[in-house]
Design a protein around this motif. Structure first.
Motif, PDB file in Angstrom:
ATOM      1  N   GLY A 163       0.781  -1.224   0.000  1.00 49.85           N
ATOM      2  CA  GLY A 163       0.000   0.000   0.000  1.00 49.85           C
ATOM      3  C   GLY A 163       0.811   1.272   0.000  1.00 49.85           C
ATOM      4  O   GLY A 163       0.238   2.354   0.033  1.00 49.85           O
ATOM      5  N   THR A 164       2.151   1.192  -0.040  1.00 42.30           N
ATOM      6  CA  THR A 164       2.954   2.404   0.011  1.00 42.30           C
ATOM      7  C   THR A 164       3.393   2.875  -1.368  1.00 42.30           C
ATOM      8  O   THR A 164       3.973   3.943  -1.481  1.00 42.30           O
ATOM      9  N   VAL A 165       3.175   2.100  -2.401  1.00 41.63           N
ATOM     10  CA  VAL A 165       3.616   2.461  -3.740  1.00 41.63           C
ATOM     11  C   VAL A 165       2.438   3.008  -4.530  1.00 41.63           C
ATOM     12  O   VAL A 165       1.352   2.431  -4.512  1.00 41.63           O
ATOM     13  N   GLY A 166       2.659   4.095  -5.239  1.00 43.99           N
ATOM     14  CA  GLY A 166       1.605   4.623  -6.102  1.00 43.99           C
ATOM     15  C   GLY A 166       1.236   6.052  -5.748  1.00 43.99           C
ATOM     16  O   GLY A 166       1.292   6.464  -4.584  1.00 43.99           O
ATOM     17  N   LEU A 167       0.878   6.809  -6.768  1.00 48.25           N
ATOM     18  CA  LEU A 167       0.469   8.195  -6.597  1.00 48.25           C
ATOM     19  C   LEU A 167      -1.052   8.285  -6.519  1.00 48.25           C
ATOM     20  O   LEU A 167      -1.765   7.383  -6.966  1.00 48.25           O
ATOM     21  N   THR A 168      -1.532   9.381  -5.975  1.00 45.47           N
ATOM     22  CA  THR A 168      -2.963   9.652  -5.948  1.00 45.47           C
ATOM     23  C   THR A 168      -3.247  10.877  -6.806  1.00 45.47           C
ATOM     24  O   THR A 168      -2.608  11.916  -6.640  1.00 45.47           O
ATOM     25  N   LEU A 169      -4.160  10.728  -7.737  1.00 46.87           N
ATOM     26  CA  LEU A 169      -4.560  11.831  -8.601  1.00 46.87           C
ATOM     27  C   LEU A 169      -6.070  12.039  -8.506  1.00 46.87           C
ATOM     28  O   LEU A 169      -6.807  11.093  -8.204  1.00 46.87           O
ATOM     29  N   PRO A 170      -6.539  13.261  -8.777  1.00 47.87           N
ATOM     30  CA  PRO A 170      -7.980  13.449  -8.915  1.00 47.87           C
ATOM     31  C   PRO A 170      -8.500  12.577 -10.058  1.00 47.87           C
ATOM     32  O   PRO A 170      -7.781  12.300 -11.019  1.00 47.87           O
ATOM     33  N   VAL A 171      -9.761  12.184  -9.981  1.00 46.02           N
ATOM     34  CA  VAL A 171     -10.361  11.318 -10.989  1.00 46.02           C
ATOM     35  C   VAL A 171     -11.522  12.045 -11.658  1.00 46.02           C
ATOM     36  O   VAL A 171     -12.387  12.627 -10.993  1.00 46.02           O
ATOM     37  N   ALA A 211      -5.409  13.721 -18.999  1.00 48.67           N
ATOM     38  CA  ALA A 211      -4.026  13.324 -18.717  1.00 48.67           C
ATOM     39  C   ALA A 211      -3.097  14.524 -18.684  1.00 48.67           C
ATOM     40  O   ALA A 211      -2.254  14.648 -17.781  1.00 48.67           O
ATOM     41  N   PHE A 212      -3.227  15.422 -19.647  1.00 45.79           N
ATOM     42  CA  PHE A 212      -2.309  16.548 -19.727  1.00 45.79           C
ATOM     43  C   PHE A 212      -2.613  17.621 -18.684  1.00 45.79           C
ATOM     44  O   PHE A 212      -1.808  18.521 -18.474  1.00 45.79           O
ATOM     45  N   LEU A 213      -3.764  17.496 -18.015  1.00 45.98           N
ATOM     46  CA  LEU A 213      -4.081  18.406 -16.912  1.00 45.98           C
ATOM     47  C   LEU A 213      -3.952  17.698 -15.560  1.00 45.98           C
ATOM     48  O   LEU A 213      -4.523  18.129 -14.564  1.00 45.98           O
ATOM     49  N   ASN A 214      -3.202  16.592 -15.551  1.00 43.42           N
ATOM     50  CA  ASN A 214      -2.850  15.897 -14.315  1.00 43.42           C
ATOM     51  C   ASN A 214      -4.057  15.343 -13.557  1.00 43.42           C
ATOM     52  O   ASN A 214      -4.131  15.404 -12.327  1.00 43.42           O
ATOM     53  N   VAL A 215      -4.984  14.800 -14.325  1.00 45.44           N
ATOM     54  CA  VAL A 215      -6.158  14.153 -13.759  1.00 45.44           C
ATOM     55  C   VAL A 215      -6.244  12.746 -14.328  1.00 45.44           C
ATOM     56  O   VAL A 215      -5.995  12.539 -15.527  1.00 45.44           O
ATOM     57  N   HIS A 216      -6.582  11.774 -13.489  1.00 42.05           N
ATOM     58  CA  HIS A 216      -6.762  10.409 -13.982  1.00 42.05           C
ATOM     59  C   HIS A 216      -8.097  10.319 -14.701  1.00 42.05           C
ATOM     60  O   HIS A 216      -9.153  10.557 -14.110  1.00 42.05           O
ATOM     61  N   GLY A 217      -8.057   9.991 -15.982  1.00 42.45           N
ATOM     62  CA  GLY A 217      -9.260   9.933 -16.788  1.00 42.45           C
ATOM     63  C   GLY A 217      -9.882   8.550 -16.825  1.00 42.45           C
ATOM     64  O   GLY A 217      -9.193   7.550 -17.011  1.00 42.45           O
ATOM     65  N   THR A 218     -11.189   8.489 -16.637  1.00 41.16           N
ATOM     66  CA  THR A 218     -11.956   7.256 -16.766  1.00 41.16           C
ATOM     67  C   THR A 218     -13.067   7.511 -17.780  1.00 41.16           C
ATOM     68  O   THR A 218     -13.366   8.666 -18.120  1.00 41.16           O
ATOM     69  N   CYS A 219     -13.702   6.444 -18.252  1.00 36.15           N
ATOM     70  CA  CYS A 219     -14.678   6.663 -19.315  1.00 36.15           C
ATOM     71  C   CYS A 219     -15.801   5.641 -19.296  1.00 36.15           C
ATOM     72  O   CYS A 219     -15.642   4.525 -18.799  1.00 36.15           O
TER      73      CYS A 219
END
Length: 287
Positions: free
Chosen positions: A11-19, A42-50
């Motif tokens: 659980g210590t590896v990985g970044l958190t981004l807004p979704v 992506a280019f605005l530093n947000v994790h994109g879902t669809c």
């Protein structure tokens, strides 16, 4: 050769981004729709879902075929994303059919706290109608009143307001009429299809602030995906915690710079340049 890896606790590896979530159609040419939205996120530093609503066969010359997804599969995609990843904002683009609109509206009504940027995608910037009258009626009655922000182009604003939109004055009037008819939403009437001094000027009305959003006019024929990109950028900034007004201002800056770096691809209208931030371009100057 296998390199030794430093030991890590679970659980210590990985970044958190807004979704952010986009509910829209696929553009096989990569310039608009889901593809434009995910690039923008992506280019605005947000994790994109669809959640995919339809598949199109298209390129820079136009669309040759469209197939809608089953509404139940659209709903399944939305719920899979929201219930696991969490979503800070969402946008809807091409929903195509009335049945998909009903399904999306019913599903999103369960998540009223997620800011919703609604790009109507009823009529193209050239004036071509993209959905039938039943779908337009459902959009008006069931979706627009639930949205946080509506981003119609001039032709969509004409349908929603009942007046002709030809200049800044009629843009403002249309925005006010639409806001009165769908009172829960802020309205941003886009001016990309207008001529003269109104070209590229968007008009904001939220019930209190009435203001034109102006940047320099970019002289390029390669504007495919502009509307999708603007609504996606607003959603991205909302996901980062910006207020609605500031998110819209920043999104306008992003789109203007993407137009400055538009791509001359194919034999027709190329797309805006979503990728310019990673190419080292300076786009944050809002002066």
């Amino acid at each position: 050769m296998i390199l030794d890896q430093p030991s890590q606790s679970p659980g210590t590896v990985g970044l958190t981004l807004p979704v952010a979530l986009t509910i829209a159609g696929s553009d096989s040419g990569g310039g608009a729709g889901i593809q434009a939205d995910l690039k923008t996120f992506a280019f605005l530093n947000v994790h994109g879902t669809c959640a995919l609503t339809c598949v199109t066969a298209q390129n820079t010359l136009g669309v040759t075929q469209v197939a809608a997804m089953d509404p139940s599969l659209v709903v399944a995609q939305i719920e899979a994303v929201i219930t696991d990843l969490g979503v800070q904002s969402l946008k809807t683009g091409m929903l195509l059919t009335g049945d998909i609109m009903i399904a999306v509206g019913d599903t999103l009504s369960q998540y009223p706290k997620i800011p919703w940027v609604l790009d109507p995608v009823m009529v193209s910037r050239s004036g071509s109608k993209l959905m039938d009258d039943r779908a337009i009626g459902i959009l008006q009655s069931q979706l627009l009143p639930r949205a946080t922000l509506i981003t119609p182009n001039r032709y969509e604003a004409e349908i929603l307001s009942g007046i002709r939109v030809t200049d800044a004055a009629s843009q403002e009037q249309a925005a006010r009429i639409i806001h009165d008819r769908y009172p829960t939403a802020v309205v941003l009437v886009k001016g990309g299809g207008l001529q003269g001094s109104a070209q590229g000027v968007d008009w904001w009305w939220d019930g209190q602030r009435s203001q034109a959003l102006r940047t320099e006019t970019v002289d390029t024929p390669h504007t495919h995906g502009t509307g999708c990109t603007l609504s996606a950028a607003i959603a991205a900034f909302l996901a980062q915690g910006y207020g609605l007004w500031d998110a819209t201002l920043q999104a306008k800056i992003y789109v203007t710079q993407a137009l400055h770096h538009s791509l001359a691809l194919g034999q027709g209208q190329g797309p805006v340049g979503h990728s310019f931030p990673i190419l080292g371009r300076d786009w944050e100057g809002s002066d």
